[in-house]
Design a protein around this motif. Structure first.
Motif, mmCIF file in Angstrom:
data_model
loop_
_atom_site.group_PDB
_atom_site.id
_atom_site.type_symbol
_atom_site.label_atom_id
_atom_site.label_comp_id
_atom_site.label_asym_id
_atom_site.label_seq_id
_atom_site.Cartn_x
_atom_site.Cartn_y
_atom_site.Cartn_z
ATOM 1 N N PRO A 1 -42.733 -28.386 -8.156
ATOM 2 C CA PRO A 1 -41.468 -27.753 -8.524
ATOM 3 C C PRO A 1 -40.784 -27.115 -7.317
ATOM 4 O O PRO A 1 -41.401 -26.904 -6.261
ATOM 5 C CB PRO A 1 -41.885 -26.684 -9.539
ATOM 6 N N LEU A 2 -39.520 -26.787 -7.501
ATOM 7 C CA LEU A 2 -38.732 -26.168 -6.436
ATOM 8 C C LEU A 2 -39.359 -24.864 -5.957
ATOM 9 O O LEU A 2 -39.309 -24.527 -4.770
ATOM 10 C CB LEU A 2 -37.305 -25.912 -6.945
ATOM 11 N N ALA A 3 -39.958 -24.097 -6.858
ATOM 12 C CA ALA A 3 -40.521 -22.794 -6.503
ATOM 13 C C ALA A 3 -41.600 -22.893 -5.433
ATOM 14 O O ALA A 3 -41.892 -21.909 -4.746
ATOM 15 C CB ALA A 3 -41.081 -22.109 -7.746
ATOM 16 N N TRP A 4 -42.223 -24.101 -5.289
ATOM 17 C CA TRP A 4 -43.269 -24.254 -4.277
ATOM 18 C C TRP A 4 -42.728 -24.068 -2.867
ATOM 19 O O TRP A 4 -43.470 -23.715 -1.943
ATOM 20 C CB TRP A 4 -43.933 -25.623 -4.396
ATOM 21 N N VAL A 5 -41.416 -24.333 -2.664
ATOM 22 C CA VAL A 5 -40.844 -24.114 -1.340
ATOM 23 C C VAL A 5 -41.001 -22.650 -0.950
ATOM 24 O O VAL A 5 -41.436 -22.309 0.154
ATOM 25 C CB VAL A 5 -39.352 -24.523 -1.315
ATOM 26 N N GLY A 6 -40.636 -21.759 -1.883
ATOM 27 C CA GLY A 6 -40.790 -20.338 -1.615
ATOM 28 C C GLY A 6 -42.240 -19.924 -1.494
ATOM 29 O O GLY A 6 -42.597 -19.083 -0.651
ATOM 30 N N SER A 7 -43.104 -20.513 -2.323
ATOM 31 C CA SER A 7 -44.520 -20.133 -2.309
ATOM 32 C C SER A 7 -45.189 -20.508 -0.994
ATOM 33 O O SER A 7 -45.957 -19.716 -0.419
ATOM 34 C CB SER A 7 -45.253 -20.792 -3.476
ATOM 35 N N MET A 8 -44.915 -21.706 -0.502
ATOM 36 C CA MET A 8 -45.532 -22.143 0.751
ATOM 37 C C MET A 8 -45.017 -21.344 1.941
ATOM 38 O O MET A 8 -45.771 -20.981 2.846
ATOM 39 C CB MET A 8 -45.268 -23.637 0.970
ATOM 40 N N THR A 9 -43.713 -21.069 1.933
ATOM 41 C CA THR A 9 -43.155 -20.248 3.006
ATOM 42 C C THR A 9 -43.735 -18.848 2.962
ATOM 43 O O THR A 9 -44.102 -18.265 3.994
ATOM 44 C CB THR A 9 -41.625 -20.187 2.881
ATOM 45 N N SER A 10 -43.858 -18.298 1.756
ATOM 46 C CA SER A 10 -44.369 -16.938 1.608
ATOM 47 C C SER A 10 -45.842 -16.855 2.000
ATOM 48 O O SER A 10 -46.289 -15.820 2.518
ATOM 49 C CB SER A 10 -44.173 -16.445 0.178
ATOM 50 N N ALA A 11 -46.611 -17.926 1.756
ATOM 51 C CA ALA A 11 -48.012 -17.916 2.167
ATOM 52 C C ALA A 11 -48.122 -17.732 3.672
ATOM 53 O O ALA A 11 -48.947 -16.949 4.173
ATOM 54 C CB ALA A 11 -48.696 -19.214 1.738
ATOM 55 N N LEU A 12 -47.273 -18.453 4.415
ATOM 56 C CA LEU A 12 -47.291 -18.289 5.867
ATOM 57 C C LEU A 12 -46.815 -16.895 6.262
ATOM 58 O O LEU A 12 -47.389 -16.254 7.155
ATOM 59 C CB LEU A 12 -46.415 -19.359 6.518
ATOM 60 N N GLN A 13 -45.770 -16.400 5.583
ATOM 61 C CA GLN A 13 -45.272 -15.068 5.902
ATOM 62 C C GLN A 13 -46.337 -14.000 5.630
ATOM 63 O O GLN A 13 -46.478 -13.038 6.391
ATOM 64 C CB GLN A 13 -44.009 -14.758 5.091
ATOM 65 N N PHE A 14 -47.077 -14.154 4.531
ATOM 66 C CA PHE A 14 -48.167 -13.223 4.236
ATOM 67 C C PHE A 14 -49.211 -13.238 5.347
ATOM 68 O O PHE A 14 -49.731 -12.190 5.756
ATOM 69 C CB PHE A 14 -48.834 -13.571 2.901
ATOM 70 N N GLY A 15 -49.535 -14.444 5.825
ATOM 71 C CA GLY A 15 -50.483 -14.539 6.938
ATOM 72 C C GLY A 15 -49.958 -13.856 8.177
ATOM 73 O O GLY A 15 -50.699 -13.168 8.893
ATOM 74 N N PHE A 16 -48.656 -14.035 8.442
ATOM 75 C CA PHE A 16 -48.053 -13.390 9.601
ATOM 76 C C PHE A 16 -48.128 -11.870 9.464
ATOM 77 O O PHE A 16 -48.424 -11.161 10.436
ATOM 78 C CB PHE A 16 -46.600 -13.843 9.747
ATOM 79 N N ILE A 17 -47.881 -11.374 8.259
ATOM 80 C CA ILE A 17 -47.964 -9.931 8.024
ATOM 81 C C ILE A 17 -49.381 -9.432 8.266
ATOM 82 O O ILE A 17 -49.606 -8.422 8.945
ATOM 83 C CB ILE A 17 -47.515 -9.591 6.596
ATOM 84 N N ALA A 18 -50.367 -10.139 7.693
ATOM 85 C CA ALA A 18 -51.759 -9.730 7.882
ATOM 86 C C ALA A 18 -52.129 -9.744 9.356
ATOM 87 O O ALA A 18 -52.794 -8.827 9.865
ATOM 88 C CB ALA A 18 -52.683 -10.648 7.082
ATOM 89 N N GLY A 19 -51.693 -10.782 10.063
ATOM 90 C CA GLY A 19 -52.007 -10.875 11.481
ATOM 91 C C GLY A 19 -51.341 -9.789 12.297
ATOM 92 O O GLY A 19 -51.979 -9.150 13.141
ATOM 93 N N THR A 20 -50.054 -9.557 12.070
ATOM 94 C CA THR A 20 -49.353 -8.530 12.842
ATOM 95 C C THR A 20 -49.907 -7.140 12.536
ATOM 96 O O THR A 20 -50.009 -6.298 13.435
ATOM 97 C CB THR A 20 -47.842 -8.562 12.565
ATOM 98 N N LEU A 21 -50.266 -6.897 11.270
ATOM 99 C CA LEU A 21 -50.831 -5.590 10.924
ATOM 100 C C LEU A 21 -52.159 -5.374 11.649
ATOM 101 O O LEU A 21 -52.408 -4.313 12.231
ATOM 102 C CB LEU A 21 -51.016 -5.479 9.412
ATOM 103 N N ALA A 22 -53.025 -6.387 11.622
ATOM 104 C CA ALA A 22 -54.310 -6.277 12.309
ATOM 105 C C ALA A 22 -54.118 -6.130 13.812
ATOM 106 O O ALA A 22 -54.770 -5.297 14.466
ATOM 107 C CB ALA A 22 -55.170 -7.505 11.998
ATOM 108 N N PHE A 23 -53.212 -6.915 14.392
ATOM 109 C CA PHE A 23 -52.970 -6.838 15.831
ATOM 110 C C PHE A 23 -52.440 -5.463 16.216
ATOM 111 O O PHE A 23 -52.793 -4.909 17.261
ATOM 112 C CB PHE A 23 -51.952 -7.903 16.245
#
Length: 392
Positions: free
Chosen positions: A40-62
């Motif tokens: 579905p169309l919503a997967w575009v947002g979900s996949m992008t958000s998964a990467l953004q969540f990873g970026f947040i976790a990484g930047t917070l840890a760094f």
């Protein structure tokens, strides 16, 4: 600039371009995955958000571990680029499994936390003078790197989509290796204060306690409400008129136009000051949001001109926000402050992406896109102290 500086800037720019190329790799092949697998169309947002969540976790840890201020940035950049390449290959291998794909994208986002902010840290170390211009070129490379997946998709329209993901992985690895081999240590590095070798709450608290840092950070947050959601929505907007390779080419052009805003904004910042350049571009991009109901139905020249102008200004203010924050943050903790700012900004972008992609299944784009103007409006309000300051 010295002879060394002239050598360093192209290296930083090319490495940033290559290292950030995995950012939208899955988004570029998502139309193929939707056709083949019925996603579905919503997967575009979900996949992008998964990467953004990873970026947040990484930047917070760094940021909390002060990684960028404790270890050589070149080494951090190299390791994270190689890991991002490996995780992109993992995503290619398991792309038909949505849950596994989201895990690989999350892991890629963690690695990007050691590429994008680290590149800015290196620029801040090398370029004490002309930092706004250097940041402009560096984030222009980030924009082109993020858009590169669409460009590769357009070039390889007749090739399997798998080739795109493997090509992006190779590009990320080359970026890390190239920077490590071609770039030496900065000539002047501010040594970390004793407490900056671990968590430094007082330095990171300048995001709120220092008036000038707070102003640029809040302006950046308003920018982030708009930026990545606009990038996610561009293919949906273009799908109203285009498809296939034509859509990919125009998406690459619209997203890549942000590089012009970054580079041109950096040049103007040397004359006008970073705060004024950031505010002007933020005001224009916010106006583009508000113009969406009319432009979506406008004749082609107006429609595409509107998208290109939006693409230029939605990203063009980003390097100036980073420049302002880097100039005003404690010198011994610039890397951590920039990284934490990225972390919080990307958290805002996730909320915006998930909200707008969910609403896009229920409401027409003409009703939704003006809502992105909320971020620029609040950002301009926060930036008033820097706009008025004679020391920009």
């Amino acid at each position: 600039m010295t002879a060394v500086a002239r050598h360093v800037l192209p290296v930083l720019v090319l490495a940033q371009f290559a290292g950030t190329s995995p950012w939208f790799a899955v988004n570029a092949v998502m139309p193929d995955l939707q056709r083949e697998l019925g996603w579905p169309l919503a997967w575009v947002g979900s996949m992008t958000s998964a990467l953004q969540f990873g970026f947040i976790a990484g930047t917070l840890a760094f940021a909390l571990l002060a990684v960028v201020d404790r270890y050589p940035p070149r080494r951090v950049f190299l390791l994270c680029s190689l890991a991002a390449a490996a995780f992109t290959v993992g995503a290619w291998a398991m792309v038909r499994d949505p849950q596994a794909l989201m895990v690989w994208r999350f892991a890629t986002g963690v690695c990007l936390a050691g590429i994008y902010p680290v590149g800015m840290r290196l620029a801040a170390q090398w370029f004490r003078e002309g930092l706004g211009a250097a940041m402009g070129l560096l984030i222009a490379a980030l924009i082109l790197g993020s858009a590169s997946a669409h460009g590769l998709r357009a070039l390889g329209a007749a090739l399997p989509w798998e080739s795109l993901m493997l090509g992006v992985a190779a590009l990320a690895a080359l970026g890390g290796v190239g920077l490590y081999l071609a770039l030496g240590e900065p000539p002047t590095v501010v040594p970390a204060a004793p407490r900056a070798r671990s968590f430094d709450g007082r330095a990171l608290a300048t995001l709120w306690s220092n008036r000038r840092v707070r102003s640029s950070v809040l302006g950046y947050f308003g920018h982030m409400w708009e930026l990545y959601t606009m990038w996610v929505m561009v293919p949906l907007v273009l799908a109203l008129r285009l498809e296939g390779a034509a859509l990919s080419w125009v998406a690459f052009g619209v997203l890549g136009a942000g590089a012009l805003g970054c580079a041109g904004g950096g040049w103007l910042a040397m004359r006008w000051g970073s705060a004024r350049v950031a505010c002007v571009q933020l005001a224009i991009s916010g106006s583009c949001c508000l113009a969406a109901p009319w432009m979506l139905n406008a004749p082609d020249p107006w429609f595409y001109g509107w998208l290109v102008l939006w693409g230029i200004t939605v990203a063009g203010d980003s390097p100036q926000f980073s420049t302002l924050t880097a100039r005003n943050a404690p010198p011994s903790a610039v890397g951590s402050v920039l990284t934490l700012t990225n972390c919080l900004g990307f958290a805002i972008s996730i909320a915006s992406i998930l909200l707008f992609t969910a609403l896009a299944e229920r409401f027409p784009l003409g009703l939704l896109l003006p809502g992105l103007a909320l971020g620029p409006a609040l950002g301009l309000l926060a930036m008033r102290p820097l706009w008025r300051s004679p020391h920009r």
